[in-house]
Design a protein around this motif. Structure first.
Motif, PDB file in Angstrom:
ATOM      1  N   LYS A   1     -19.233  18.822-187.204  1.00 33.79           N
ATOM      2  CA  LYS A   1     -18.104  18.283-188.483  1.00 33.79           C
ATOM      3  C   LYS A   1     -18.845  16.784-189.068  1.00 33.79           C
TER       4      LYS A   1
ATOM      5  N   GLY B   1     -11.113  22.030-194.660  1.00 30.06           N
ATOM      6  CA  GLY B   1     -12.862  23.535-194.700  1.00 30.06           C
ATOM      7  C   GLY B   1     -12.150  22.992-193.374  1.00 30.06           C
ATOM      8  N   ARG B   2     -11.805  23.461-192.660  1.00 33.76           N
ATOM      9  CA  ARG B   2     -11.516  22.919-190.926  1.00 33.76           C
ATOM     10  C   ARG B   2     -10.172  23.876-190.456  1.00 33.76           C
TER      11      ARG B   2
ATOM     12  N   ARG C   1      -8.821  25.779-192.454  1.00 37.50           N
ATOM     13  CA  ARG C   1      -8.773  27.141-193.806  1.00 37.50           C
ATOM     14  C   ARG C   1      -9.691  27.738-192.403  1.00 37.50           C
ATOM     15  N   ARG C   2     -10.439  27.484-191.641  1.00 36.26           N
ATOM     16  CA  ARG C   2     -11.587  28.481-191.044  1.00 36.26           C
ATOM     17  C   ARG C   2     -10.158  28.628-190.061  1.00 36.26           C
ATOM     18  N   GLN C   3      -9.037  27.720-189.586  1.00 36.24           N
ATOM     19  CA  GLN C   3      -7.990  27.879-188.553  1.00 36.24           C
ATOM     20  C   GLN C   3      -7.473  29.135-189.218  1.00 36.24           C
TER      21      GLN C   3
ATOM     22  N   ALA D   1      -7.820  31.075-191.197  1.00 34.58           N
ATOM     23  CA  ALA D   1      -8.270  32.322-191.301  1.00 34.58           C
ATOM     24  C   ALA D   1      -8.802  33.209-189.559  1.00 34.58           C
ATOM     25  N   ARG D   2      -8.364  32.311-188.963  1.00 33.09           N
ATOM     26  CA  ARG D   2      -9.161  33.230-187.097  1.00 33.09           C
ATOM     27  C   ARG D   2      -7.418  34.185-187.354  1.00 33.09           C
TER      28      ARG D   2
ATOM     29  N   ASP E   1      -2.839  28.908-185.180  1.00 33.83           N
ATOM     30  CA  ASP E   1      -3.475  27.282-186.619  1.00 33.83           C
ATOM     31  C   ASP E   1      -2.533  26.487-185.826  1.00 33.83           C
TER      32      ASP E   1
END
Length: 430
Positions: A119, A161-162, A164-166, A168-169, A190
């Motif tokens: 990170k 960013g992190r 948003r990735r969570q 998206a998952r 999330d």
């Protein structure tokens, strides 16, 4: 020689097991063994990953050794891959690797440090003595929270960013097993959605536990059974403590401020760090309490609670808007949104509120959509973007002669400035 060393380690561990179970070991001896075993575990993890990487390189497996480690050590493939990746990341931090190899830092905390280096950077992790000291002294659960806070304060985007990735998952699957007839659930959420669901399930499961205690002849459910029943009651209309009218989830989100009052970072209490945009979104329907702590965590001041929108205000918004102010979705899936954000001093007054469904609320807080007037009410509009006209190829440069020159009047309009070079246009702007 390698086999002989491995045999000595096995014999030493077997001797320890015999001593602990011989009846002659004291409680102090057992505690000492437990403390030393933390070092053993970290050393074995590094040894396994190094040996697996050597085999993978020699036999050209191409996975860094995760496959051979999973097979030889009896680990799950995912667990083996994480172990190999962690040890590989430690290669760029020799001092940290030595601390793990010598048993000073447990493997679980080394994994957390490796994730923190992803990170931020390996150099930042390596140079922060306070962080490494905590890695050696804190339990894995405590250190995960500390490392997440540490990383959040050093990320340029505040963890956006992190998160948003969570998001998206996120996923949820439900299917029926034709063999036993049971319905199965599996998913990932999330941090905020997970905390909400966890809190509501715990609350409802506790209510069910009290029901069991008050029914001596009734069923005595296990915690997992109460969780399953809690999900059933919370998804049933008008039943349990999750019936209409109750807040969707009563979780605590903590915003940490620096001594000068600047916003630092926010986190779900007992959970992970969240970006500022998520905090802003939940400000809309949260009860906010200001607390000042000393550097040692002693509360010095507690301000009055700023309430969330009341039921009367929600009823008034439903009457005014009828549904979502953005897409007209049904009001049962809508929330109150502060037109002027609460973080900027926006009041929880009816004139500063509008009704937005979950999807439109997400657009405003995470995708740049704007609140705009719509008659006497408000709606939302997409973010403003710069739009360009059709591009064209640049004119070819002249074969002979100097660049094209133009003359301009000076600021007084009386004379002429020296000519300047007029650059060729690269594209046309509409």
């Amino acid at each position: 020689m390698v086999l002989e060393a491995a045999q000595r380690v096995r014999e030493g561990l077997a001797e320890l097991i015999r001593l602990v179970n011989s009846g002659g070991a004291s409680t102090a001896d057992a505690r000492r063994v437990l403390s030393e075993s933390k070092s053993f575990a970290a050393q074995v993890a590094v040894l396994q990953a190094d040996a697996a990487a050597l085999v993978a390189a020699g036999e050209q497996h191409g996975d860094g050794g995760a496959g051979v480690l999973a097979q030889a050590a009896g680990l799950a493939r995912r667990e083996a891959a994480v172990q190999v990746k962690t040890v590989e990341q430690l290669q760029s931090m020799p001092g940290l690797r030595d601390a793990v190899t010598e048993g000073e830092i447990p493997m679980a905390n080394a994994k957390t440090l490796a994730q923190a280096s992803e990170k931020t950077s390996a150099d930042q992790v390596r140079r922060d003595g306070d962080l490494l000291e905590k890695a050696a002294s804190l339990s894995p659960d405590q250190f995960v929270r500390e490392a997440n806070r540490w990383a959040a304060q050093r990320q340029d985007d505040g963890g956006e960013g992190r998160y948003r990735r969570q998001r998206a998952r996120r996923r949820l699957s439900i299917w029926k097993d034709d063999g036993d007839g049971m319905v199965h659930l599996r998913g990932e959420l999330d941090p905020v959605a997970g905390a909400k669901l966890h809190k509501r399930l715990l609350k409802e499961a506790e209510r069910l536990r009290r029901c069991d205690l008050n029914s001596p002849g009734g069923e005595k459910r296990s915690l997992r059974q109460r969780f399953a029943d809690a999900l059933d009651t919370l998804t049933s209309t008008g039943s349990g403590e999750g019936s209409r009218g109750a807040p969707s989830a009563d979780i605590a989100i903590v915003q940490h401020l620096s001594p000068d009052g600047d916003k630092a970072f926010a986190e779900v209490a007992g959970g992970g760090v969240i970006p500022q945009s998520v905090l802003e979104e939940h400000f809309c329907n949260a009860r906010i309490v200001g607390v000042v702590y000393s550097s040692k965590g002693v509360p010095l001041w507690r301000g009055p609670a700023l309430p969330r929108p009341t039921k009367a205000q929600m009823d008034a918004l439903i009457a005014r808007y009828g549904g979502c102010g953005g897409c007209n979705e049904h009001y049962t899936v809508c929330q109150a949104h502060h037109i002027r954000p609460r973080s900027q001093g926006g009041p929880t007054d009816i004139d500063n509120l509008m009704l937005l469904c979950w999807g439109c609320h997400d657009k405003v807080h995470h995708h740049g959509w704007r609140v705009v007037p719509n008659g006497d009410l408000h709606t939302i509009a997409p973010p403003e973007r710069i739009r360009y006209g059709p591009a064209r190829a640049p004119d070819p440069p002249p074969i002979h002669g100097p660049p094209r020159l133009t003359e301009r009047a000076d600021s007084t309009g009386r004379g002429r400035r020296p000519p300047r070079v007029e650059p060729e246009p690269l594209f046309a702007v509409g």
